[in-house]
Motif scaffolding. Structure first.
Motif, PDB file in Angstrom:
ATOM      1  N   ALA A   1       6.860  34.877  49.340  1.00 22.62           N
ATOM      2  CA  ALA A   1       7.421  33.682  49.973  1.00 22.62           C
ATOM      3  C   ALA A   1       6.414  32.535  49.998  1.00 22.62           C
ATOM      4  CB  ALA A   1       7.872  34.019  51.397  1.00 22.62           C
ATOM      5  N   HIS A   2       5.129  32.860  50.201  1.00 24.16           N
ATOM      6  CA  HIS A   2       4.122  31.789  50.248  1.00 24.16           C
ATOM      7  C   HIS A   2       3.982  31.111  48.893  1.00 24.16           C
ATOM      8  CE1 HIS A   2       1.806  35.078  48.573  1.00 24.16           C
ATOM      9  NE2 HIS A   2       0.723  34.343  48.441  1.00 24.16           N
ATOM     10  N   ASN A   3       4.151  31.871  47.811  1.00 24.06           N
ATOM     11  CA  ASN A   3       4.078  31.251  46.484  1.00 24.06           C
ATOM     12  C   ASN A   3       5.311  30.410  46.179  1.00 24.06           C
ATOM     13  OD1 ASN A   3       1.589  31.721  45.267  1.00 24.06           O
ATOM     14  ND2 ASN A   3       2.120  33.831  44.751  1.00 24.06           N
ATOM     15  N   LEU A   4       6.469  30.817  46.713  1.00 30.57           N
ATOM     16  CA  LEU A   4       7.675  29.995  46.549  1.00 30.57           C
ATOM     17  C   LEU A   4       7.539  28.695  47.344  1.00 30.57           C
ATOM     18  CD1 LEU A   4      10.176  30.947  44.852  1.00 30.57           C
ATOM     19  CD2 LEU A   4       8.620  32.781  45.463  1.00 30.57           C
ATOM     20  N   LEU A   5       6.891  28.789  48.505  1.00 31.69           N
ATOM     21  CA  LEU A   5       6.611  27.593  49.298  1.00 31.69           C
ATOM     22  C   LEU A   5       5.648  26.680  48.543  1.00 31.69           C
ATOM     23  CD1 LEU A   5       6.966  26.144  52.060  1.00 31.69           C
ATOM     24  CD2 LEU A   5       4.998  27.462  52.878  1.00 31.69           C
ATOM     25  N   ASN A   6       4.599  27.278  47.953  1.00 40.12           N
ATOM     26  CA  ASN A   6       3.657  26.497  47.144  1.00 40.12           C
ATOM     27  C   ASN A   6       4.377  25.808  45.987  1.00 40.12           C
ATOM     28  OD1 ASN A   6       1.473  27.353  48.694  1.00 40.12           O
ATOM     29  ND2 ASN A   6       1.011  29.083  47.357  1.00 40.12           N
ATOM     30  N   LEU A   7       5.276  26.535  45.351  1.00 44.85           N
ATOM     31  CA  LEU A   7       6.032  26.006  44.217  1.00 44.85           C
ATOM     32  C   LEU A   7       6.844  24.783  44.629  1.00 44.85           C
ATOM     33  CD1 LEU A   7       7.986  28.134  41.632  1.00 44.85           C
ATOM     34  CD2 LEU A   7       9.123  26.244  42.755  1.00 44.85           C
ATOM     35  N   GLU A   8       7.449  24.834  45.803  1.00 46.54           N
ATOM     36  CA  GLU A   8       8.269  23.725  46.270  1.00 46.54           C
ATOM     37  C   GLU A   8       7.417  22.486  46.526  1.00 46.54           C
ATOM     38  OE1 GLU A   8      12.166  22.223  47.406  1.00 46.54           O
ATOM     39  OE2 GLU A   8      11.307  23.699  46.036  1.00 46.54           O
ATOM     40  N   GLY A   9       6.208  22.698  47.078  1.00 45.76           N
ATOM     41  CA  GLY A   9       5.294  21.570  47.249  1.00 45.76           C
ATOM     42  C   GLY A   9       4.898  20.965  45.914  1.00 45.76           C
ATOM     43  N   ALA A  10       4.624  21.832  44.936  1.00 42.94           N
ATOM     44  CA  ALA A  10       4.253  21.361  43.599  1.00 42.94           C
ATOM     45  C   ALA A  10       5.396  20.571  42.962  1.00 42.94           C
ATOM     46  CB  ALA A  10       3.878  22.553  42.721  1.00 42.94           C
ATOM     47  N   ARG A  11       6.625  21.018  43.182  1.00 42.76           N
ATOM     48  CA  ARG A  11       7.782  20.313  42.610  1.00 42.76           C
ATOM     49  C   ARG A  11       7.862  18.881  43.134  1.00 42.76           C
ATOM     50  NH1 ARG A  11      13.145  19.273  43.906  1.00 42.76           N
ATOM     51  NH2 ARG A  11      13.009  20.377  45.916  1.00 42.76           N
ATOM     52  N   HIS A  12       7.641  18.710  44.430  1.00 37.25           N
ATOM     53  CA  HIS A  12       7.703  17.364  45.013  1.00 37.25           C
ATOM     54  C   HIS A  12       6.583  16.467  44.481  1.00 37.25           C
ATOM     55  CE1 HIS A  12      11.028  17.606  47.858  1.00 37.25           C
ATOM     56  NE2 HIS A  12      10.638  18.826  48.155  1.00 37.25           N
TER      57      HIS A  12
END
Length: 445
Positions: free
Chosen positions: A271-282
């Motif tokens: 889940a923490h990597n999916l959260l990181n991914l979402e930040g990277a997308r923005h």
């Protein structure tokens, strides 16, 4: 331009030295010890010091910039000579700012996740052949050097570290970058040898937000209450873009991101990597990358070095290593591992060897950090405590602070290695968490 590095062998310093050499600068340096891979990489570029040690005679009046690494001490003889000659002395982050002050600076900050998010952004940009300058703290597939500096690129992406800039500049590194676009991934107390209280630590992030240029952008993790408080209390003007963990599911051990364009298969988990991914997308949106292009690229992202990185073993056993050592990072890595391998017997090994992790007052932060593992093992070296001039810590004290009665604790590398050798690595899955090497343990065998 003629530059000299004091403590050129550091992981960050040697990358900067190589980047400047590639840019056409004249580069020299010194250090009292240089290890692999820095040694080979500097040698390949022709900038490995011929002899280890500090040599004041290397510091000459024609040097344009002296770059001082954290490994050096305040009484370093080369530093003293540079001061005597009145040369311009830069910390690592200060020099990076000088190289990027006419560019749009994108700074990724946070107690955890900043390396992974920066790596994700660079992977996506590289996939779509969008050229930017950058600095990131981990080796990334497809990149030879983790610092790139050019005359022409419009953007520079920087991993923003809250640790001190240099022995003579005690500001947090990320306070020198003055970001136009910033991200804050989370705040969890770390580096207590420098930031004695949690509020001292949070203050660095308040200052970081205050350093965002007028009219800039901050992408921030809205699931972290400390981050939200810092953002809400900021008095300077910038645009705020929150993000949170996106929807995902795990099918047959594969993680799929749920998007409007359909399910996107990923090579990372947790889940923490999916959260990181979402930040990277923005952040990538701010750099002109559309969501469709982001998802196309991120499917092939396999992770930053030592961040839930799979180790190829001779016996084909399933083993991952992670840089996790701070409590918040350990908890996130263990949670991700437990979710990904819920039907397997899970072994988790954690090495404590930083000043913070061995501080009895800080050990409270590891409360239940290893829960979710069938076998939890903590290793710390009694010899390391002596070298750091720290008081002894008993295994019972460790178990008490981790709130885990079944925790195995080893204080001697030989005993740890003997236990390791009794385990059948094809039985169960293994998570190895350390910023060290478990006393020289070979994870491939």
């Amino acid at each position: 331009m003629k530059t000299h590095f004091i403590a050129i062998g550091g992981s960050a310093m040697h990358n900067l030295a190589i980047a400047l050499k590639d840019k056409g600068y004249q580069v020299t340096g010194s250090d009292d010890a240089i290890f692999e891979p820095s040694k080979s990489r500097l040698e390949k570029k022709g900038i490995l010091p011929e002899e280890m040690g500090w040599f004041p005679e290397k510091i000459t009046p024609d040097i344009d910039a002296v770059i001082l690494g954290m490994h050096a001490h305040q009484d370093n003889p080369e530093l003293a000579r540079a001061k005597e000659l009145g040369l311009k002395i830069y910390s690592y982050p200060e020099f990076l700012y000088e190289q990027s002050k006419n560019k749009t600076r994108v700074v990724i900050a946070g107690s955890h996740g900043k390396t992974t998010i920066t790596s994700m952004i660079l992977h996506v940009l590289n996939f779509h052949q969008k050229d930017v300058d950058f600095m990131v703290g981990a080796q990334l597939e497809g990149f030879d050097c983790m610092v790139k500096l050019t005359q022409d690129n419009d953007f520079m992406v920087l991993e923003g570290d809250e640790y001190l800039s240099s022995p003579i500049d005690l500001r947090s590194k990320f306070l020198l970058y003055q970001p136009n676009i910033a991200l804050m991934s989370g705040i969890a107390w770390d580096h207590i040898n420098v930031f004695k209280t949690f509020d001292d630590y949070i203050e660095q992030f308040r200052k970081f937000v205050a350093s965002i240029t007028a009219g800039g952008v901050l992408v921030y993790n809205e699931e972290d209450p400390e981050v939200v408080k810092v953002v809400e209390n900021a008095e300077n003007y910038f645009r705020k873009i929150p993000y949170k963990t996106p929807e995902y599911e795990i099918n047959n051990g594969k993680v799929y991101l749920k998007t409007e364009m359909g399910d996107v298969p990923l090579s990372v988990f947790g889940a923490h990597n999916l959260l990181n991914l979402e930040g990277a997308r923005h952040i990538c949106q701010q750099l002109g990358i559309m969501d469709e292009d982001f998802y196309e690229a991120i499917m092939s992202f396999k992770g930053a070095s030592k961040r839930l990185e799979k180790v190829e073993r001779e016996d084909k056993g399933i083993l991952y290593k992670d840089f996790a050592h701070a409590p918040s990072k350990v908890k996130a890595a263990v949670k991700a591992f437990a979710e990904q391998f819920k039907n397997d017997k899970k072994y988790g090994f954690l090495e404590l060897h930083t000043y913070s992790s061995l501080n009895p007052a800080f050990l409270e932060q590891y409360d239940h950090a290893m829960d979710g593992l069938e076998e939890a093992i903590v290793f710390y070296s009694e010899d390391a405590l002596k070298i750091k001039r720290m008081d002894p810590i008993s295994p019972e004290f460790i178990k008490e602070k981790f709130r885990n009665e079944n925790l195995r604790v080893f204080t001697n590398a030989e005993d740890l290695h003997a236990y390791w050798n009794t385990l059948d690595k094809t039985d169960g899955v293994y998570l190895m968490m350390s910023s060290g090497n478990f006393g020289g343990l070979d994870l491939t065998k």
